[in-house]
Design a protein around this motif. Structure first.
Motif, short mmCIF file in Angstrom:
data_model
loop_
_atom_site.label_atom_id
_atom_site.label_comp_id
_atom_site.label_asym_id
_atom_site.label_seq_id
_atom_site.Cartn_x
_atom_site.Cartn_y
_atom_site.Cartn_z
N HIS A 105 -2.35 0.55 13.20
CA HIS A 105 -1.26 1.30 11.70
C HIS A 105 -0.89 3.16 12.22
N TYR A 106 -0.92 3.61 13.13
CA TYR A 106 -1.13 4.62 13.69
C TYR A 106 0.24 4.40 14.48
N SER A 143 4.60 -4.77 8.31
CA SER A 143 4.94 -3.08 8.25
C SER A 143 5.82 -3.00 6.71
N ASP A 144 6.48 -1.22 6.78
CA ASP A 144 7.48 -1.64 5.93
C ASP A 144 8.97 -1.79 6.18
N ASP A 202 1.02 -1.56 -0.07
CA ASP A 202 -0.18 0.30 -0.43
C ASP A 202 1.12 0.94 0.19
N GLN A 203 0.54 2.37 0.31
CA GLN A 203 0.69 3.42 0.01
C GLN A 203 1.94 3.94 1.48
N GLU A 204 1.60 3.46 1.97
CA GLU A 204 2.13 3.45 3.54
C GLU A 204 3.18 2.72 3.45
N ARG A 243 8.76 6.10 12.38
CA ARG A 243 9.08 7.36 11.80
C ARG A 243 10.00 7.45 12.80
N ASN A 268 2.83 -0.54 3.51
CA ASN A 268 2.98 -2.03 3.96
C ASN A 268 2.31 -3.37 3.26
N GLU A 294 3.72 2.95 12.42
CA GLU A 294 3.75 4.78 11.75
C GLU A 294 4.45 5.45 12.60
#
Length: 508
Positions: free
Chosen positions: A394-395, A339-340, A320-322, A402, A324, A398
């Protein structure tokens, strides 16, 4: 049901029963959520995704689907393209699956030669894959038209502007057929084709159709046979080596590309323990190796019983765009979301006929928090939506990825309150307290979940204790030294006195 499924289901059922008071399951869900802890043991967990809708071709107004084998979600337009393989067509619908249109007859554009334009129209024959991109405000659709031995490139109205066919280059093995299975296209409109019979990687074409060679080949598995052949080759001549079976890599099963142009591939063989998931740079090198992810397990933890191995078979990947990563496990009929940084976040789905379960899952896509899964036997599209718990994870993840550990602290604490088994939240809290300088608390959260984190926090805690009690420690050391010196002098004086007294006695 295979033995490993029975064992896994029994163990998981026991764990879920023991924790059902703290982890209520929705009565609408046909599967229990679970995850793996730090020791790779399955533990019950809150569901991150729940079923939203189940849609058929009749619901879309295009008639029944027949073995939908692939799907593509266009992030720019929100359109969904479904490969309806047995019906030899592409079904196009919107992200809400409200209604659909059909693309099944194609015409050649004027860009083709006069000889090609003699055939005005063409149809698909057992299409297996689809990819959509944009160029100069035009939608470009690439279809892996398997039995026609081509990748057909067309506009949304069905006008063909190019066909990618079997390379005539000597690098392409003359004995290998060209049956495209999946296709992706990069930002420069280079085309990458997955062909099941090829173990050298994906077949790569330039925008103009030039065969550029192979891309992203898997590594050869280091089996006992491979090692034996390598040893014997030292003593063999060329004819003998030619007669021996060569070790080859396992072919790529599926692929995807992210917004930054990195291509992801998956390998579905149960016997593979390398390159199950790869993230490839433009040179075809696996970035995950440099990130230290070479030995990660994907899907369910393998079970070895009675000399046999039972493991997941990853047949599709979506990013996905994040960043994941979603992996579709055909063997277990489940979806695994990472997760990424490849931390396992959620597992959902399963095998069965109830909603949210699958009999033959074939493709996975996502858009705006929804996950779409096609079932080639049920001939349906199932959509899943994020739960409140899923949004919270997810939040938090993320923020964690970061480096905003303190911002992730509150969400991770709430996650543990809702699901004490969600092990990654403990690592998140450990890092949050570590960056805040509260190393003793960080050690508590790291203790069972991160040896590296615990060691870092313990080292800082030890230094903190040393700094805090350094003056007291030094005073204690100095006092101890003085005491030892005084005691030493006293002992020497006593001995000297006794020696002197003994000498006088002898004289008398």
């Amino acid at each position: 049901m295979p033995l490993f499924k029975k064992i896994g289901a029994a163990a998981l059922a026991a764990a879920i029963t023991a924790s059902c008071l703290t982890l209520p399951a929705s009565a609408d869900e046909s599967y229990y959520g679970y995850n793996y802890n730090w020791w790779n043991d399955p533990v019950p967990s809150q569901n991150g995704y729940v079923v939203d809708r189940i849609v058929t071709g009749v619901d879309l107004g295009v008639g029944a689907l027949s073995e939908p084998n692939d799907m593509f979600v266009d992030d720019e337009t929100g359109k969904i393209y479904i490969v309806d393989s047995n019906n030899a067509r592409i079904v196009i619908t919107d992200e809400n699956l409200n209604s659909g249109t059909v693309l099944e007859t194609f015409k050649y554009s004027d860009e083709f030669t006069e000889e090609r334009s003699i055939v005005k129209k063409t149809t698909l024959d057992s299409p297996q894959g689809v990819f959509v991109t944009h160029d100069n405000d035009r939608t470009l659709i690439y279809i892996a038209d398997s039995m026609n031995s081509r990748v057909l490139a067309c506009y949304e109205d069905g006008t063909i502007f190019f066909e990618y066919t079997r390379p005539s280059n000597d690098l392409y093995d003359a004995d290998v057929s060209f049956r495209p299975d999946k296709v992706v296209v990069d930002n420069a409109l280079n085309v990458y084709v997955v062909i099941p019979s090829i173990t050298n990687g994906m077949v790569q074409f330039s925008r103009e159709g030039t065969f550029n060679g192979y891309y992203g080949a898997n590594r050869v598995e280091t089996t006992a046979e491979v090692l034996q052949n390598a040893f014997y080759s030292i003593f063999m001549n060329r004819d003998q080596m030619r007669k021996r079976a060569r070790a080859v890599a396992i072919e790529i099963a599926n692929c995807d590309i992210d917004d930054q142009g990195f291509i992801y591939t998956v390998t579905s063989s149960k016997n593979a323990d390398k390159d199950i998931l790869k993230k490839l740079n433009p040179a075809g090198e696996n970035i995950y190796l440099n990130m230290g992810f070479d030995d990660l397990l994907f899907g369910d933890v393998p079970l070895y019983y009675n000399g046999s191995s039972y493991a997941s078979t990853i047949d599709d990947v979506d990013v996905d765009q994040e960043g994941n990563v979603f992996l579709l496990d055909f063997s277990e009929k489940r979806i695994f979301q990472y997760s990424d940084q490849l931390d396992l976040e959620f597992i959902f789905g399963g095998e069965g006929n109830q909603k949210g379960l699958f009999t033959s899952p074939t493709a996975i896509e996502n858009l705006n928090g929804k996950v779409y899964v096609t079932d080639g036997r049920k001939n349906t599209i199932t959509t899943f939506k994020l739960t409140e718990f899923g949004e919270m994870v997810h939040y938090a993840v993320e923020m964690f990825n970061r480096g905003l550990y303190q911002e992730a602290k509150g969400p991770f604490e709430e996650i543990i309150l809702r699901d004490a088994n969600y092990w990654f939240a403990y690592i998140g809290l450990g890092n949050a307290y570590y960056t805040m300088g509260e190393n003793e608390t960080a050690m508590k959260y790291f203790y069972k979940n991160s040896k590296g984190g615990y060691n870092r926090a313990f080292k800082e805690y030890r230094m903190e204790m040393v700094r805090q009690y350094f003056n007291i420690f030094m005073i204690a050391v100095i006092v101890l030294i003085i005491v030892l010196v005084v005691l030493s002098k006293i002992v020497k004086a006593v001995k000297k006195k006794k020696a002197a007294a003994g000498g006088d006695g002898n004289a008398v």
